[in-house]
Design a protein around this motif. Sequence first.
Motif, PDB file in Angstrom:
ATOM      1  N   TYR A  25      -7.502 -57.319   0.768  1.00  0.00           N
ATOM      2  CA  TYR A  25      -6.148 -57.416   1.325  1.00  0.00           C
ATOM      3  C   TYR A  25      -5.648 -58.858   1.249  1.00  0.00           C
ATOM      4  CZ  TYR A  25      -2.318 -57.650   4.647  1.00  0.00           C
ATOM      5  OH  TYR A  25      -1.097 -57.894   5.233  1.00  0.00           O
ATOM      6  N   ALA A  26      -6.533 -59.815   1.579  1.00  0.00           N
ATOM      7  CA  ALA A  26      -6.134 -61.225   1.541  1.00  0.00           C
ATOM      8  C   ALA A  26      -5.787 -61.662   0.127  1.00  0.00           C
ATOM      9  CB  ALA A  26      -7.259 -62.096   2.113  1.00  0.00           C
ATOM     10  N   VAL A 160     -12.065 -55.268  16.754  1.00  0.00           N
ATOM     11  CA  VAL A 160     -11.793 -53.836  16.559  1.00  0.00           C
ATOM     12  C   VAL A 160     -12.768 -53.291  15.514  1.00  0.00           C
ATOM     13  CG1 VAL A 160     -10.102 -52.103  15.877  1.00  0.00           C
ATOM     14  CG2 VAL A 160      -9.365 -54.155  17.126  1.00  0.00           C
ATOM     15  N   PRO A 161     -13.723 -52.450  15.915  1.00  0.00           N
ATOM     16  CA  PRO A 161     -14.727 -51.950  14.961  1.00  0.00           C
ATOM     17  C   PRO A 161     -14.125 -51.181  13.792  1.00  0.00           C
ATOM     18  CG  PRO A 161     -15.379 -51.493  17.225  1.00  0.00           C
ATOM     19  CD  PRO A 161     -13.959 -51.963  17.285  1.00  0.00           C
ATOM     20  N   ASP A 162     -13.001 -50.496  14.014  1.00  0.00           N
ATOM     21  CA  ASP A 162     -12.409 -49.670  12.970  1.00  0.00           C
ATOM     22  C   ASP A 162     -11.347 -50.400  12.152  1.00  0.00           C
ATOM     23  OD1 ASP A 162     -13.968 -47.535  13.749  1.00  0.00           O
ATOM     24  OD2 ASP A 162     -12.468 -46.752  15.142  1.00  0.00           O
ATOM     25  N   PHE A 163     -11.289 -51.705  12.262  1.00  0.00           N
ATOM     26  CA  PHE A 163     -10.304 -52.457  11.478  1.00  0.00           C
ATOM     27  C   PHE A 163     -10.878 -52.791  10.110  1.00  0.00           C
ATOM     28  CE2 PHE A 163      -8.510 -56.446   9.916  1.00  0.00           C
ATOM     29  CZ  PHE A 163      -7.169 -56.097   9.870  1.00  0.00           C
ATOM     30  N   PHE A 164     -10.161 -52.387   9.037  1.00  0.00           N
ATOM     31  CA  PHE A 164     -10.589 -52.676   7.672  1.00  0.00           C
ATOM     32  C   PHE A 164      -9.566 -53.516   6.917  1.00  0.00           C
ATOM     33  CE2 PHE A 164     -13.509 -49.364   8.723  1.00  0.00           C
ATOM     34  CZ  PHE A 164     -14.633 -49.604   7.949  1.00  0.00           C
ATOM     35  N   TYR A 165      -8.297 -53.368   7.279  1.00  0.00           N
ATOM     36  CA  TYR A 165      -7.220 -54.176   6.699  1.00  0.00           C
ATOM     37  C   TYR A 165      -5.939 -53.826   7.452  1.00  0.00           C
ATOM     38  CZ  TYR A 165      -6.209 -49.792   4.252  1.00  0.00           C
ATOM     39  OH  TYR A 165      -5.940 -48.485   3.957  1.00  0.00           O
ATOM     40  N   PRO A 166      -4.936 -54.685   7.429  1.00  0.00           N
ATOM     41  CA  PRO A 166      -3.678 -54.357   8.094  1.00  0.00           C
ATOM     42  C   PRO A 166      -3.016 -53.155   7.427  1.00  0.00           C
ATOM     43  CG  PRO A 166      -3.838 -56.711   7.720  1.00  0.00           C
ATOM     44  CD  PRO A 166      -4.950 -56.075   6.936  1.00  0.00           C
ATOM     45  N   SER A 185      -1.345 -52.617  12.120  1.00  0.00           N
ATOM     46  CA  SER A 185      -0.347 -53.159  11.190  1.00  0.00           C
ATOM     47  C   SER A 185       0.083 -54.574  11.578  1.00  0.00           C
ATOM     48  CB  SER A 185       0.874 -52.245  11.119  1.00  0.00           C
ATOM     49  OG  SER A 185       1.595 -52.265  12.342  1.00  0.00           O
ATOM     50  N   LYS A 186      -0.225 -54.988  12.799  1.00  0.00           N
ATOM     51  CA  LYS A 186       0.173 -56.313  13.280  1.00  0.00           C
ATOM     52  C   LYS A 186      -0.907 -57.380  13.050  1.00  0.00           C
ATOM     53  CE  LYS A 186       3.972 -54.583  15.003  1.00  0.00           C
ATOM     54  NZ  LYS A 186       5.279 -54.827  14.329  1.00  0.00           N
ATOM     55  N   ALA A 187      -2.029 -56.982  12.521  1.00  0.00           N
ATOM     56  CA  ALA A 187      -3.130 -57.936  12.309  1.00  0.00           C
ATOM     57  C   ALA A 187      -2.792 -58.939  11.224  1.00  0.00           C
ATOM     58  CB  ALA A 187      -4.404 -57.186  11.942  1.00  0.00           C
ATOM     59  N   GLU A 188      -3.402 -60.113  11.318  1.00  0.00           N
ATOM     60  CA  GLU A 188      -3.238 -61.161  10.311  1.00  0.00           C
ATOM     61  C   GLU A 188      -4.594 -61.478   9.683  1.00  0.00           C
ATOM     62  OE1 GLU A 188      -1.408 -64.552  12.032  1.00  0.00           O
ATOM     63  OE2 GLU A 188       0.392 -63.469  12.685  1.00  0.00           O
ATOM     64  N   VAL A 189      -4.623 -61.439   8.377  1.00  0.00           N
ATOM     65  CA  VAL A 189      -5.852 -61.738   7.632  1.00  0.00           C
ATOM     66  C   VAL A 189      -5.596 -62.943   6.740  1.00  0.00           C
ATOM     67  CG1 VAL A 189      -7.513 -60.879   5.938  1.00  0.00           C
ATOM     68  CG2 VAL A 189      -6.570 -59.321   7.669  1.00  0.00           C
ATOM     69  N   THR A 190      -6.479 -63.934   6.852  1.00  0.00           N
ATOM     70  CA  THR A 190      -6.298 -65.192   6.113  1.00  0.00           C
ATOM     71  C   THR A 190      -7.465 -65.409   5.157  1.00  0.00           C
ATOM     72  OG1 THR A 190      -5.171 -66.148   8.012  1.00  0.00           O
ATOM     73  CG2 THR A 190      -5.960 -67.677   6.325  1.00  0.00           C
TER      74      THR A 190
END
Length: 334
Positions: A25-26, A160-166, A185-190
Amino acid sequence: MTTPSKHLLLAVSGMTPQIITETLYAIHKKSPEKMPTEVIVLTTATGCERIEKALMGEDNQLDQFCIDYGYQPIKLEIRIPEIGGITLADVRTDSEQEATADFITDQVRKLTQDDSVAIHASLAGGRKTMGFTLGYAMSLFGRPQDCLSHVLVNEPYDQVPDFFYPTQTTVYRFDRDKKNRLDLSKAEVTLGEIPLVLMREGLPNDLIAKENTSYTQVVKHANQANALNTETVVVTLDKDQLTIYCNDMPVKLSAEQFAFYAWMARDTQDAFGEGIEPVNNDMSAHELTKRLRSWLISSLPEVSGVDYTAFELPDLIDEADFPAFKLNVSTLKC
């Protein structure tokens, strides 16, 4: 340098396969034109189970990522180190650490043989020792087209264990403590890129091509090369093997390369501090070869009835005798 036509994500992973889709995703956000078409994950047998459950099979997160963001399916391959033919379940003992370091080093060596592939290596998952080894192996074998990164997820989404990408739409999941319900959907991945110190050019081609290269072997060679200086280096010329040894480290050369090196070494020995007349930009290859021929002929003993000027360059090299040299900062002796 060949322009890469393919991008590959190389990752170490343990119990958190999420780092793979997070990294993808990044890359999508930062450089979508460099989206990998293949992912190779270096992990343990235990980590493999987690990866297969999350990223392979029906309705997996990797395929869903590709669907959500409009990419063709990405191939995923899992590779696991072994000891005595048995795959490692984890990396805890010295022997397991050594086997894993050798495995990662050799995987990087093999993958960097293909100039058409650009490797994006991720340090985000796996044991810390696995990440360190991958980063170091990339410095040892990496090329200008390759890169190294670490992926970061902002709080509280990193819990969040079930977070894989926004996600593209609102999807709610609870954090690890089941206290907070968060919109993925509000998560930020850097993507944090880590500059590579490229050391490949300092390694001999034989070592780069050697199968089952160990981490210890490569690091030993790199340290020996770094320790060389004009006060300690000993250079030996082995004509039979067309090899130069720098403090016992072999450098294989062609016959012409060997003769050229011997020419420079001999002239430096004979006129220390002056050396050969330097090559300049206006000098043609023919002129340089002519000078090398002249030196070879001048170094050969006179033999009645033998006209060395009629010899081809390879024949002159066969006839020449090349001594060993010892170099230091103030003297140069045969």
